[in-house]
Design an enzyme around this catalytic site. Structure first.
Site, PDB file in Angstrom:
ATOM      1  N   CYS A  79      31.853  44.870  37.974  1.00 38.95           N
ATOM      2  CA  CYS A  79      32.554  45.770  38.885  1.00 38.95           C
ATOM      3  C   CYS A  79      32.842  47.106  38.186  1.00 38.95           C
ATOM      4  O   CYS A  79      31.930  47.829  37.845  1.00 38.95           O
ATOM      5  CB  CYS A  79      33.810  45.107  39.442  1.00 38.95           C
ATOM      6  SG  CYS A  79      34.483  45.951  40.907  1.00 38.95           S
ATOM      7  N   HIS A 184      31.408  40.693  42.014  1.00 44.28           N
ATOM      8  CA  HIS A 184      32.173  39.825  41.117  1.00 44.28           C
ATOM      9  C   HIS A 184      31.522  38.449  41.058  1.00 44.28           C
ATOM     10  O   HIS A 184      31.717  37.632  41.965  1.00 44.28           O
ATOM     11  CB  HIS A 184      33.611  39.672  41.606  1.00 44.28           C
ATOM     12  CG  HIS A 184      34.455  40.887  41.438  1.00 44.28           C
ATOM     13  ND1 HIS A 184      35.170  41.134  40.283  1.00 44.28           N
ATOM     14  CD2 HIS A 184      34.684  41.935  42.264  1.00 44.28           C
ATOM     15  CE1 HIS A 184      35.826  42.279  40.423  1.00 44.28           C
ATOM     16  NE2 HIS A 184      35.543  42.783  41.608  1.00 44.28           N
ATOM     17  N   GLU A 186      32.393  36.019  39.272  1.00 44.97           N
ATOM     18  CA  GLU A 186      33.454  35.022  39.134  1.00 44.97           C
ATOM     19  C   GLU A 186      34.132  34.709  40.466  1.00 44.97           C
ATOM     20  O   GLU A 186      34.916  33.749  40.551  1.00 44.97           O
ATOM     21  CB  GLU A 186      34.489  35.486  38.103  1.00 44.97           C
ATOM     22  CG  GLU A 186      35.447  36.563  38.565  1.00 44.97           C
ATOM     23  CD  GLU A 186      34.883  37.973  38.521  1.00 44.97           C
ATOM     24  OE1 GLU A 186      35.685  38.913  38.689  1.00 44.97           O
ATOM     25  OE2 GLU A 186      33.667  38.136  38.321  1.00 44.97           O
TER      26      GLU A 186
END
EC number: 4.3.2.10
Length: 205
Positions: A79, A184, A186
């Protein structure tokens, strides 16, 4: 060992939880010696470019990142961390990036032809531009999660994949051992975990 660079900007819990889920040895730190001893580095980040860039510089981590990447250590920016890999950003003024990837970071909204919401938030499919070991476990069209108002431009030589939001947005970049994802991983479920595994399986040069 993967070193997650902690400079006071970023949602480190989700990232470290994902890396732990993959069984990867991880340390979250701003200690230069510890980061130098790691095999790979991840630069996370959320918020404003200028503030994040200043915090990196204050800790001397900008120099460490550039030097380690230049030596061949695998680096992944996520990001805002990806955006800082570029030459510059125009977010709230002009700011120099780390210069590891050619290009600049500019606002999305002026380039849109439709009145879409900004920030761009949500799940979008990946469209691969070129092969990369980062996506060795991912297929064309899989969805990942974005949250951003700025995107990378003038970076075609290093663009790995894009995502459509009226226009093609740069979703990921790569140059040698340096990688960046605007989305992202994650927060992108199983697809994101496989992308993180792809990074973890990079060979150290």
């Amino acid at each position: 060992m993967i070193g997650v660079i902690d400079y006071g900007v970023g949602n480190l819990f989700s990232l470290t939880a994902s890396l732990k889920h993959l069984g990867l040895k991880t340390v979250v730190t701003d200690d230069a010696g510890t980061l130098l001893a790691c095999d790979k580095l991840i630069l996370p980040g959320v918020g404003a470019f200028g503030d994040a860039r200043r915090k990196l510089s204050e800790k001397g981590l900008d120099r460490l990142i550039v030097e380690e990447a230049s030596r061949g250590k695998p680096l992944l920016g996520i990001c805002l961390g990806m955006q800082m890999l570029f030459d510059s950003s125009s977010e709230y003024g002009f700011h120099k990036g780390l210069g590891l990837i050619g290009g600049r970071v500019e606002p999305i909204e002026p380039d849109l032809t439709k009145p879409l919401k900004i920030p761009h938030i949500g799940w979008n499919a990946l469209h691969f531009v070129k092969d990369s070991p980062l996506f060795r476990y991912v297929d064309e069209g899989e969805f990942v999660y974005f949250v951003h108002s700025y995107y990378a431009k003038d970076c075609a030589p290093d663009t790995l994949c894009t995502a459509e939001y009226d226009i093609p947005l740069t979703a990921a970049v790569g140059r040698g051992n340096v990688f960046g994802t605007q989305f992202h991983p994650e927060k992108s479920g199983d697809t994101g975990l496989r992308i993180l595994k792809g990074f973890a399986d990079q060979e150290v040069r």
